[in-house]
Design a protein around this motif. Structure first.
Motif, short mmCIF file in Angstrom:
data_model
loop_
_atom_site.label_atom_id
_atom_site.label_comp_id
_atom_site.label_asym_id
_atom_site.label_seq_id
_atom_site.Cartn_x
_atom_site.Cartn_y
_atom_site.Cartn_z
N THR A 1 1.68 13.28 84.45
CA THR A 1 1.73 12.43 83.25
C THR A 1 0.90 11.16 83.44
OG1 THR A 1 3.83 11.51 84.08
CG2 THR A 1 3.97 13.28 82.45
N GLY A 2 0.91 10.60 84.65
CA GLY A 2 0.11 9.40 84.92
C GLY A 2 -1.38 9.67 84.81
N SER A 3 -1.81 10.83 85.28
CA SER A 3 -3.24 11.20 85.22
C SER A 3 -3.72 11.33 83.78
CB SER A 3 -3.47 12.52 85.96
OG SER A 3 -3.10 12.42 87.31
N ILE A 4 -2.88 11.94 82.93
CA ILE A 4 -3.22 12.08 81.51
C ILE A 4 -3.39 10.70 80.87
CG2 ILE A 4 -2.37 12.87 79.25
CD1 ILE A 4 -0.89 15.12 80.77
N THR A 5 -2.51 9.78 81.23
CA THR A 5 -2.55 8.42 80.66
C THR A 5 -3.81 7.67 81.08
OG1 THR A 5 -0.13 8.35 80.69
CG2 THR A 5 -1.28 6.25 80.48
N VAL A 6 -4.18 7.76 82.36
CA VAL A 6 -5.39 7.09 82.85
C VAL A 6 -6.62 7.60 82.12
CG1 VAL A 6 -6.93 6.82 84.84
CG2 VAL A 6 -4.46 6.53 85.13
N PHE A 7 -6.68 8.91 81.92
CA PHE A 7 -7.82 9.51 81.21
C PHE A 7 -7.94 8.96 79.80
CE2 PHE A 7 -9.27 12.90 78.30
CZ PHE A 7 -10.57 13.05 78.76
N LEU A 8 -6.82 8.91 79.07
CA LEU A 8 -6.85 8.40 77.69
C LEU A 8 -7.15 6.90 77.65
CD1 LEU A 8 -4.02 10.19 75.68
CD2 LEU A 8 -6.47 10.34 75.34
N GLY A 9 -6.76 6.18 78.68
CA GLY A 9 -7.07 4.76 78.77
C GLY A 9 -8.56 4.50 78.82
#
Length: 531
Positions: A250-258
Motif C-alpha cells: 500500500t505504501g508503494s502505491i501511494t508513493v507512485f501516485l504522489g
C-alpha cells in the motif's frame, strides 16, 4: 426596486465615486447600502497583496469575455479528466492506507507486536493526535507555498512512512509511525477542498466533492482485496509476516501516485499545462462567479476573528466530530466487529467490508446527481435525511441481535460519507476569504480529528465482543450531527433571504472588483450561499 422618492442606487454609487465630498451624506442612507459604498471605495484602493491571486491575471480581454456555454462544458470535462481523476485516486489510496490497521489486526499485527487492547485503541487515536496538532500549520503552509508541490511531497512522505510500519517490532515504534502519518494527512483534505474551490463553480462543487470523497470506497475495496489475498495466499511469507507485506504494497502505491500528482497538477488553474489561453481566461471568469477567486497568500487576522465569531464554524465543528466518532471506531475496529461480534471468519471479515466500499463509491455521487437535477437548493436538507437514516442504522446495530439486521445497520453507516463530503463542499463554496476558508477547513478537520481520537477509545476491551458503549456513542453522534446540519441550513437560509430582500430594493451597487478582493462571505454583499 427603490421607490420614486429614493435616489437610484447607481446614481448614489456614481456620486460617491466621483465626488471627493459626498453630496449625499452616507449617514442618511440604508446602513447596508452605506456599508457597500464604503466597501467599494476600500476595494478600489486595495493593495495588490490584499487581492485574490486571480486578479493579477485579469486583463482587458478577460474582463470583456462572454462565456460560451458549449465551450465551458468542454472545459469542465477537461478539468474533470485532468484534476478530478487525480484527487479521486489520491483519496482512494488515502482511505486504503488508513484502514490497513483494521486488516493487519486480523493478520497477526497485535500478536506480533505484543499489543494490548488499550495500545491497539491508541493506534487509531495516535494517528489523529498527529493530525490534530499539525492541522493548522499544514493549512498555513498550503496558503503560503505552492499548493501542488506541498501536497505531492506530503503524499510521497506518507507512502514512505507507511512502508516503515512493516519494520516495526514494538507497539511504541508503530504508534510513532501512526502519529507521523497523521501529521502528513493534515495537508491532504485541505488541499482537495482548496483545489475544488479553485477549479469549479459553486454549483459544481457539491457534485465533485461527493465524487472524490466517495472514492474512499475504492480504497476500501482495493485494501480489502489485497488483505484477503495476503491472508489466503500466505506461501512465501512464513519468515515475513503478511501484514508487513501489506504495508509495503500500500505504501508503494501511494508513493507512485504522489510523484504523478506532483508532475501533473498545477498550483493554480492559470498555470495548468493542459489549458490553452482561452481555457485560462475562462478559468479566471468562472472563479469570478464564485466571488472567491483562486486564493490569497497573505494571512488576514480579521478573517480569522470573523471565522470564530461565525456560528457556522461551530456547526461545522460539531458535525465533523459527530461524523468522525463512528468513523474512527469502524476504521480500526470494523473488521474486528465483523469477526468477533457478527461471527464471520477473519478472511471473510476482510471481504465483508467490500459492500461498504461499494456504497461509498455509488451513494455520494448518486445523492449529488439527485440534488443537481431534481432537488436544487435542498442539499443540506438531503444531508439531514441521510444522517437520520444513519440513526436508524445505528439503532439496528445497537438494539438488534439478528446478524442480518445488524449487518444492514453496519452497512447503512457507510452512507454518512455523503454528508462529510457535503460539509467539505460547504467549506469550499460557502466560506469566502482565503484566511477564513483555511480556518474553517482547519476547524472541520480538528473536529474530524477529535472524533476519530474518541471513536477507537469507545471500543473498550471489557465490552467485547458486542462493544455496547461504542455502538451507543455512534447513535448519539448521528443524532447530534443531524441537529448541527439542520442549524446550518437555517442560518444560510436566513442570510440568503436577507440579501435577496436588499437586492429587491436596490440595483447592484457593488463593484465588479469585489469578486477578487478576497472578502469573506459576510463582507461581500454579492455572495449567495449554496443550500
Amino acid at each position: 426596486m427603490a421607490s420614486d422618492n429614493e435616489t437610484n442606487s447607481h446614481e448614489i454609487a456614481s456620486d460617491v465615486n466621483k465626488e471627493s465630498k459626498y453630496e449625499v451624506s452616507i449617514k442618511n442612507l440604508d446602513p447596508q447600502l452605506s456599508t457597500i459604498l464604503s466597501l467599494n471605495d476600500e476595494v478600489n484602493n486595495m493593495d495588490m497583496k490584499d487581492m485574490d491571486e486571480a486578479y493579477q491575471f485579469l486583463d482587458e480581454e478577460t474582463e470583456n469575455l462572454v462565456l460560451d456555454p458549449a465551450y465551458e462544458k468542454k472545459l469542465v470535462r477537461k478539468i474533470d479528466f485532468h484534476i478530478m481523476t487525480i484527487i479521486c485516486g489520491l483519496m482512494a489510496v488515502q482511505m486504503m492506507d488508513k484502514t490497513t490497521n483494521s486488516y493487519a489486526a486480523l493478520m497477526g499485527l497485535r500478536k506480533d507486536l505484543a499489543m494490548t487492547s488499550e495500545e491497539y485503541s491508541w493506534v487509531g487515536s495516535s494517528f489523529y493526535l498527529g493530525y490534530l496538532v499539525f492541522e493548522y500549520p499544514a493549512n498555513l503552509i498550503l496558503q503560503k507555498l505552492p499548493l501542488s508541490k506541498v501536497l505531492s511531497l506530503a503524499i510521497i512522505l506518507w507512502g514512505v512512512v507507511l512502508m516503515c510500519h512493516s519494520a516495526c517490532h514494538a507497539a511504541a515504534t508503530f504508534l510513532l509511525c501512526r502519529t507521523i502519518l497523521g501529521i502528513l494527512e493534515g495537508f491532504m483534505n485541505p488541499a482537495y477542498i482548496i483545489m475544488t474551490s479553485q477549479w469549479y463553480r459553486k454549483e459544481e462543487q457539491f457534485m465533485r466533492t461527493c465524487l472524490w470523497y466517495g472514492f474512499q470506497g475504492l480504497g476500501t475495496l482495493v485494501g480489502a482485496a489485497i488483505a484477503y489475498g495476503l491472508q489466503v495466499h500466505r506461501a512465501g511469507f512464513h519468515s515475513f509476516a503478511s501484514w508487513r507485506v501489506f504495508y509495503i504494497i500500500t505504501g508503494s502505491i501511494t508513493v507512485f501516485l504522489g510523484f504523478i500528482s506532483g508532475l501533473h497538477v498545477p498550483d493554480v488553474p492559470v498555470k495548468a499545462w493542459f489549458l490553452n489561453k482561452t481555457d485560462k481566461m475562462y478559468a479566471v471568469e468562472r472563479s469570478k462567479s464564485n466571488q472567491q477567486g483562486f486564493g490569497n497568500k497573505k494571512f488576514k487576522k480579521h478573517q480569522l476573528i470573523e471565522a470564530f465569531k461565525d456560528p457556522v464554524t461551530y456547526c461545522i465543528f460539531i458535525y465533523a466530530m459527530s461524523y468522525a466518532i463512528p468513523n474512527g471506531g469502524l476504521n480500526n475496529f470494523g473488521s474486528i466487529l465483523l469477526n468477533e461480534d457478527f461471527g464471520f471468519s477473519s478472511t471473510k471479515s476482510s471481504l465483508m467490508n467490500m459492500p461498504g466500499g461499494g456504497l461509498d463509491i455509488v451513494f455520494p455521487p448518486a445523492v449529488a446527481l439527485i440534488n443537481h437535477f431534481w432537488l436544487k437548493d435542498f442539499k443540506i436538507i438531503s444531508m439531514v435525511i441521510i444522517n437520520l437514516l444513519c440513526v436508524v442504522g445505528s439503532c439496528l446495530l445497537t438494539f438488534t441481535n439478528h446478524r442480518g439486521s445488524m449487518l444492514t445497520g453496519y452497512y447503512t453507516l457507510y452512507i454518512s460519507t455523503t454528508n462529510m463530503a457535503g460539509v467539505a463542499s460547504i467549506v469550499s463554496s460557502n466560506v469566502a476569504g482565503h484566511t477564513k476558508k483555511i480556518t474553517a477547513s482547519t476547524v472541520l478537520l480538528v473536529g474530524y480529528c477529535v472524533g476519530n481520537m474518541i471513536g477507537p477509545q469507545s471500543f473498550r476491551a471489557d465490552q467485547a465482543p458486542g462493544y455496547a458503549g461504542a455502538k451507543t456513542a455512534m447513535l448519539v453522534s448521528y443524532c447530534a450531527g443531524a441537529i448541527a446540519l439542520f442549524a446550518l441550513y437555517w442560518i444560510y437560509l436566513f442570510r440568503n433571504k436577507k440579501r435577496a430582500t436588499f437586492r429587491e430594493e436596490y440595483d447592484k451597487v457593488a463593484s465588479d472588483k469585489i469578486a477578487f478582493a478576497d472578502l469573506t462571505d459576510l463582507q461581500n454583499p454579492e455572495f449567495i450561499y449554496d443550500l
